[in-house]
Structure formats: C-alpha cells, structure tokens
Motif scaffolding. Structure first.
Motif, PDB file in Angstrom:
ATOM      1  N   ASN A  35       0.682  -0.969   0.018  1.00 29.95           N
ATOM      2  CA  ASN A  35       0.626   0.051   0.176  1.00 29.95           C
ATOM      3  C   ASN A  35       0.825   1.126   0.184  1.00 29.95           C
ATOM      4  O   ASN A  35       1.670   1.255   0.810  1.00 29.95           O
ATOM      5  CB  ASN A  35      -1.020   0.185   0.786  1.00 29.95           C
ATOM      6  CG  ASN A  35      -2.022  -0.736   0.972  1.00 29.95           C
ATOM      7  OD1 ASN A  35      -2.122  -1.332  -0.102  1.00 29.95           O
ATOM      8  ND2 ASN A  35      -2.387  -1.668   2.387  1.00 29.95           N
ATOM      9  N   VAL A  36       1.161   2.450  -1.075  1.00 31.57           N
ATOM     10  CA  VAL A  36       1.441   3.044  -1.177  1.00 31.57           C
ATOM     11  C   VAL A  36       0.874   4.274  -0.546  1.00 31.57           C
ATOM     12  O   VAL A  36      -0.695   4.284  -0.763  1.00 31.57           O
ATOM     13  CB  VAL A  36       2.105   3.422  -2.623  1.00 31.57           C
ATOM     14  CG1 VAL A  36       2.743   4.984  -2.471  1.00 31.57           C
ATOM     15  CG2 VAL A  36       2.149   2.077  -2.567  1.00 31.57           C
ATOM     16  N   LEU A  37       0.718   5.372   0.574  1.00 36.22           N
ATOM     17  CA  LEU A  37       0.383   6.815   0.995  1.00 36.22           C
ATOM     18  C   LEU A  37       0.932   7.488   0.808  1.00 36.22           C
ATOM     19  O   LEU A  37       2.009   7.930   1.282  1.00 36.22           O
ATOM     20  CB  LEU A  37      -0.226   6.561   2.277  1.00 36.22           C
ATOM     21  CG  LEU A  37      -0.755   7.520   3.490  1.00 36.22           C
ATOM     22  CD1 LEU A  37      -2.433   7.039   2.788  1.00 36.22           C
ATOM     23  CD2 LEU A  37      -0.013   7.056   4.789  1.00 36.22           C
ATOM     24  N   ALA A  38       0.085   8.778   0.267  1.00 40.53           N
ATOM     25  CA  ALA A  38       0.448  10.766  -0.411  1.00 40.53           C
ATOM     26  C   ALA A  38      -0.379  10.524   1.590  1.00 40.53           C
ATOM     27  O   ALA A  38      -1.220  11.325   0.200  1.00 40.53           O
ATOM     28  CB  ALA A  38       1.088  10.804  -1.374  1.00 40.53           C
ATOM     29  N   VAL A  39       0.224  11.697   2.065  1.00 43.06           N
ATOM     30  CA  VAL A  39      -0.753  12.466   2.358  1.00 43.06           C
ATOM     31  C   VAL A  39      -0.140  13.858   2.097  1.00 43.06           C
ATOM     32  O   VAL A  39       0.015  14.590   2.336  1.00 43.06           O
ATOM     33  CB  VAL A  39      -0.277  12.123   4.112  1.00 43.06           C
ATOM     34  CG1 VAL A  39      -1.263  13.199   5.471  1.00 43.06           C
ATOM     35  CG2 VAL A  39       0.073  10.875   4.748  1.00 43.06           C
ATOM     36  N   HIS A  40      -1.423  14.618   2.190  1.00 50.17           N
ATOM     37  CA  HIS A  40      -1.511  15.662   1.442  1.00 50.17           C
ATOM     38  C   HIS A  40      -1.240  16.508   3.253  1.00 50.17           C
ATOM     39  O   HIS A  40      -2.326  16.137   3.724  1.00 50.17           O
ATOM     40  CB  HIS A  40      -3.350  16.127   1.186  1.00 50.17           C
ATOM     41  CG  HIS A  40      -3.191  16.673  -0.591  1.00 50.17           C
ATOM     42  ND1 HIS A  40      -3.112  16.784  -0.776  1.00 50.17           N
ATOM     43  CD2 HIS A  40      -3.660  15.406  -0.854  1.00 50.17           C
ATOM     44  CE1 HIS A  40      -2.923  17.006  -2.589  1.00 50.17           C
ATOM     45  NE2 HIS A  40      -3.655  16.233  -2.535  1.00 50.17           N
ATOM     46  N   THR A  41      -0.982  17.613   3.054  1.00 45.23           N
ATOM     47  CA  THR A  41      -0.730  18.815   4.786  1.00 45.23           C
ATOM     48  C   THR A  41      -1.615  19.472   4.413  1.00 45.23           C
ATOM     49  O   THR A  41      -1.547  19.707   3.391  1.00 45.23           O
ATOM     50  CB  THR A  41       0.828  18.703   4.321  1.00 45.23           C
ATOM     51  OG1 THR A  41       1.931  17.410   4.381  1.00 45.23           O
ATOM     52  CG2 THR A  41       0.962  20.112   6.070  1.00 45.23           C
ATOM     53  N   PRO A  42      -2.254  19.308   4.911  1.00 47.66           N
ATOM     54  CA  PRO A  42      -3.495  20.553   4.913  1.00 47.66           C
ATOM     55  C   PRO A  42      -3.374  22.058   5.090  1.00 47.66           C
ATOM     56  O   PRO A  42      -1.676  22.543   5.425  1.00 47.66           O
ATOM     57  CB  PRO A  42      -4.420  20.288   6.653  1.00 47.66           C
ATOM     58  CG  PRO A  42      -4.423  19.204   6.654  1.00 47.66           C
ATOM     59  CD  PRO A  42      -3.407  18.697   6.665  1.00 47.66           C
ATOM     60  N   PRO A  43      -2.815  23.094   4.271  1.00 45.52           N
ATOM     61  CA  PRO A  43      -2.733  24.477   3.999  1.00 45.52           C
ATOM     62  C   PRO A  43      -2.753  25.202   4.784  1.00 45.52           C
ATOM     63  O   PRO A  43      -1.292  25.873   4.854  1.00 45.52           O
ATOM     64  CB  PRO A  43      -2.972  24.823   2.347  1.00 45.52           C
ATOM     65  CG  PRO A  43      -4.811  24.379   3.231  1.00 45.52           C
ATOM     66  CD  PRO A  43      -4.797  22.546   3.050  1.00 45.52           C
ATOM     67  N   GLY A  44      -3.706  24.906   6.139  1.00 41.99           N
ATOM     68  CA  GLY A  44      -3.622  26.133   7.429  1.00 41.99           C
ATOM     69  C   GLY A  44      -2.293  25.396   7.972  1.00 41.99           C
ATOM     70  O   GLY A  44      -2.034  26.356   9.358  1.00 41.99           O
ATOM     71  N   TYR A  45      -1.429  24.312   8.214  1.00 37.45           N
ATOM     72  CA  TYR A  45      -0.395  24.088   9.151  1.00 37.45           C
ATOM     73  C   TYR A  45       0.819  24.224   8.633  1.00 37.45           C
ATOM     74  O   TYR A  45       1.962  24.343   7.995  1.00 37.45           O
ATOM     75  CB  TYR A  45      -0.056  21.967   9.403  1.00 37.45           C
ATOM     76  CG  TYR A  45      -1.171  21.967  10.699  1.00 37.45           C
ATOM     77  CD1 TYR A  45      -0.876  22.045  11.307  1.00 37.45           C
ATOM     78  CD2 TYR A  45      -2.638  22.001   9.775  1.00 37.45           C
ATOM     79  CE1 TYR A  45      -1.971  21.657  12.189  1.00 37.45           C
ATOM     80  CE2 TYR A  45      -3.707  21.022  10.332  1.00 37.45           C
ATOM     81  CZ  TYR A  45      -3.234  20.947  11.528  1.00 37.45           C
ATOM     82  OH  TYR A  45      -4.481  20.468  12.551  1.00 37.45           O
ATOM     83  N   SER A  55      -5.324  34.937   1.981  1.00 37.09           N
ATOM     84  CA  SER A  55      -6.153  33.913   1.214  1.00 37.09           C
ATOM     85  C   SER A  55      -4.973  33.304  -0.340  1.00 37.09           C
ATOM     86  O   SER A  55      -4.946  32.516  -0.995  1.00 37.09           O
ATOM     87  CB  SER A  55      -7.224  34.730   0.225  1.00 37.09           C
ATOM     88  OG  SER A  55      -7.551  33.845  -0.751  1.00 37.09           O
ATOM     89  N   PRO A  56      -4.035  34.767  -1.120  1.00 30.91           N
ATOM     90  CA  PRO A  56      -2.960  34.104  -1.857  1.00 30.91           C
ATOM     91  C   PRO A  56      -1.791  32.582  -1.507  1.00 30.91           C
ATOM     92  O   PRO A  56      -2.359  32.410  -2.032  1.00 30.91           O
ATOM     93  CB  PRO A  56      -2.545  35.014  -1.935  1.00 30.91           C
ATOM     94  CG  PRO A  56      -3.886  36.509  -1.754  1.00 30.91           C
ATOM     95  CD  PRO A  56      -4.124  35.957  -0.548  1.00 30.91           C
ATOM     96  N   LEU A  57      -1.718  33.345  -0.088  1.00 32.37           N
ATOM     97  CA  LEU A  57      -0.732  32.367  -0.113  1.00 32.37           C
ATOM     98  C   LEU A  57      -1.624  30.624   0.364  1.00 32.37           C
ATOM     99  O   LEU A  57      -0.644  30.215  -0.225  1.00 32.37           O
ATOM    100  CB  LEU A  57       0.151  32.931   0.943  1.00 32.37           C
ATOM    101  CG  LEU A  57       1.164  31.971   1.871  1.00 32.37           C
ATOM    102  CD1 LEU A  57       2.325  31.546   0.972  1.00 32.37           C
ATOM    103  CD2 LEU A  57       1.421  32.322   3.317  1.00 32.37           C
ATOM    104  N   LEU A  58      -2.867  31.011   0.693  1.00 40.32           N
ATOM    105  CA  LEU A  58      -3.167  29.317   0.912  1.00 40.32           C
ATOM    106  C   LEU A  58      -3.297  28.984   0.258  1.00 40.32           C
ATOM    107  O   LEU A  58      -3.049  28.141  -0.908  1.00 40.32           O
ATOM    108  CB  LEU A  58      -4.654  29.806   1.542  1.00 40.32           C
ATOM    109  CG  LEU A  58      -4.253  29.868   3.340  1.00 40.32           C
ATOM    110  CD1 LEU A  58      -6.322  30.184   3.908  1.00 40.32           C
ATOM    111  CD2 LEU A  58      -3.497  28.866   4.556  1.00 40.32           C
ATOM    112  N   ASP A  59      -3.759  29.597  -1.128  1.00 42.11           N
ATOM    113  CA  ASP A  59      -4.412  28.757  -2.313  1.00 42.11           C
ATOM    114  C   ASP A  59      -2.410  28.608  -2.913  1.00 42.11           C
ATOM    115  O   ASP A  59      -2.070  27.304  -4.031  1.00 42.11           O
ATOM    116  CB  ASP A  59      -4.634  30.806  -3.658  1.00 42.11           C
ATOM    117  CG  ASP A  59      -5.789  30.740  -3.555  1.00 42.11           C
ATOM    118  OD1 ASP A  59      -6.951  29.770  -2.406  1.00 42.11           O
ATOM    119  OD2 ASP A  59      -6.814  31.727  -3.531  1.00 42.11           O
ATOM    120  N   GLU A  60      -1.554  29.071  -3.090  1.00 39.24           N
ATOM    121  CA  GLU A  60      -0.421  28.928  -3.682  1.00 39.24           C
ATOM    122  C   GLU A  60       0.253  27.253  -2.849  1.00 39.24           C
ATOM    123  O   GLU A  60       0.897  26.577  -3.631  1.00 39.24           O
ATOM    124  CB  GLU A  60       0.910  30.178  -2.987  1.00 39.24           C
ATOM    125  CG  GLU A  60       2.090  29.851  -3.972  1.00 39.24           C
ATOM    126  CD  GLU A  60       2.826  30.503  -3.532  1.00 39.24           C
ATOM    127  OE1 GLU A  60       4.079  30.089  -3.201  1.00 39.24           O
ATOM    128  OE2 GLU A  60       2.689  31.789  -3.017  1.00 39.24           O
TER     129      GLU A  60
END
Length: 270
Positions: A35-45, A55-60
């Motif tokens: 099983n291969v797992l890639a974890v998306h880091t929430p942008p707020g962290y 807002s622009p930074l979170l989009d980036e």
C-alpha cells in the motif's frame, strides 16, 4: 494470508528509492500487497506572518500540494508498471491530514517503510517519520535517501536485553534464515559477564554469529555502524528508543545517532 507493506511517500527525491525498498521488503517477508500512502498536508499548517495576505498564500500552498501529490503519483505509476512479481498487489491512496492517516493505515499492516530523516526535511516529513516509528507499533524500514541496492543478504541485529529489541527481531525471523550469516551485535560493559547468543535465535532455528562490542567513552552508535560496515551488512535491525514515552520526539542516544548517520537500511521497532 500474506503480509502487507505500507510505504509512506513524502519527499519526491526519495519516492522511487522507497518504492523499490518496499518491493524488496515484500519479497523478503513474503508480502502479497504494498500500500502506498501520500499525505496531503492541510495548507493551514504553515507559519504565516501577520503582514502576509492569507488567501493568496493558501491558494499557493494548495497548488504546491496538488503538484507534489501528482508528481508522487507519477513516480508510483512508473514503479507499479515495472514490479517484477506479478503476484504482488499495489494500491495508491492520497489523503489529507497530519499524522493520523499514517497511524491509522500503519496499524493495519505488517511493515511500514519510510525515508531516513534528514536535516532539511520539512515539518510534515518529520511528522510522518515520527508517526510511523512511534505511533503505529509496527516494524519500520527506514531507508536512506540514495539507497538503491538490494538488502537482506547480510543482516545484523543490534541486541540488548529488553522488549524493544525482541519486538524488532520477531517479525523478521521468518526471513532471517536467508541471510548468511546473521550477525548479532551486543555491547559489553567492563566488568560484566560475557554475553551469550540470545536464545530467541536458536529457539526459532536461526543460525547467528555473536559479536561483542566493548562499551566505553566512544559513541556506541558509531561502533555499531563501524562494525556493520566491517561485516558488509546491508540491513541493520534494532529497537527504537525514546527518553520518555510521553515525549516520543526525543530519541534515545543510540537511536538518534544511528538514524542521523546510517548509510544502510534500518529495520526498527519502538
């Protein structure tokens, strides 16, 4: 029933090596699935200065994460297409979160594969490593970033008389018989009785050779690695130690040193 290996992908420059290491571990352990797992880091962290436009930074950050995950998936697809063992099943998943996805997935498999920590790792990569080693309760294969060779032909066990060393060794006993010979490295303090080969190996029918390393003012972690290099070891098995179970990021001295300096795969269990 066959074993399952989970490989956690974080850094793009380590992904291909980790996947090949997971494939090799699956072959050694008789695992039928990776099983291969890639974890998306929430942008707020991420640390955002008060002056920054949020807002622009979170989009980036969202765009960066999407690009990273897509690149990891491409590496996975290339690897999966070239898997030699036709009976080995592979599965890709990508989820958003921090440590929880790794802990949840890791507790449902037999082995976890992660990259060896590096000084330039970002916080999500460091968090993923510590979750795998200290939260899953599973044997964890720690792979150097540039390692691209087979392992399991010449194996050493860093042994000490406690449950963590035994916990690290027991899952590997099924395939350690293929290592010729198996080496057991034991530290010895001056004035103490000469150790014997731990009974766990004879009880499981595993032939092993004992090597006694004197304990002194030198860094014992370096002694372990020097002996492993002398014996041409390609896999070192050892327990993973923390100063306190409540502060698991504070690694024990030998664990911390070996993780920082090892240039071969480590099979560890906390």
């Amino acid at each position: 029933m066959s074993d399952v290996v989970l490989v956690v992908l974080q850094r793009l420059d380590a992904a291909a090596h980790l996947l090949r290491a997971a494939e090799r571990l699956a072959a050694l352990a008789g695992a039928g699935r990776v099983n291969v797992l890639a974890v998306h880091t929430p942008p707020g962290y991420v640390t955002i200065s008060p002056e920054a436009s949020v807002s622009p930074l979170l989009d980036e950050l969202l765009a960066f994460e999407e690009t990273r995950i897509a690149a990891l998936h491409e590496v996975y697809q290339h690897w999966a297409a070239g898997v030699v063992d036709a009976s080995l099943t592979t599965h890709w998943s990508s989820v958003q979160g921090l440590a929880d996805p790794i802990v949840n997935e890791g507790r449902q498999v037999d082995f976890v594969v992660v990259g060896r920590p590096a000084r330039d790792d970002d916080p999500p990569t460091k968090r993923a490593f510590h979750a795998a080693l200290f939260k899953t309760g599973r044997p964890v294969l720690v792979v150097p970033r540039r390692w691209d060779a087979e392992f399991g032909h010449s194996v050493a066990v860093a042994w000490r008389e406690d449950s963590r060393a035994a916990n690290a060794v027991l899952p590997a006993l099924r395939y350690l018989q293929g290592a010729a010979p198996l080496h057991v490295l034991v530290g010895l303090r001056q004035g103490t009785a000469h150790p014997h080969l731990p009974r766990i190996f004879a009880d499981h029918g595993v032939q092993a050779e004992l090597h006694v390393l004197p304990l002194g003012p030198e860094v014992f972690g370096q002694k372990l690695l020097d002996k492993a290099r002398e014996l041409d070891i390609d896999l070192l098995i050892m327990g993973a130690y923390a100063h306190s179970p409540l502060v698991e990021a504070l690694l024990g001295g030998v664990t911390r040193y070996v993780l920082a300096h090892a240039d071969l795969p480590l099979l560890m269990r906390h």
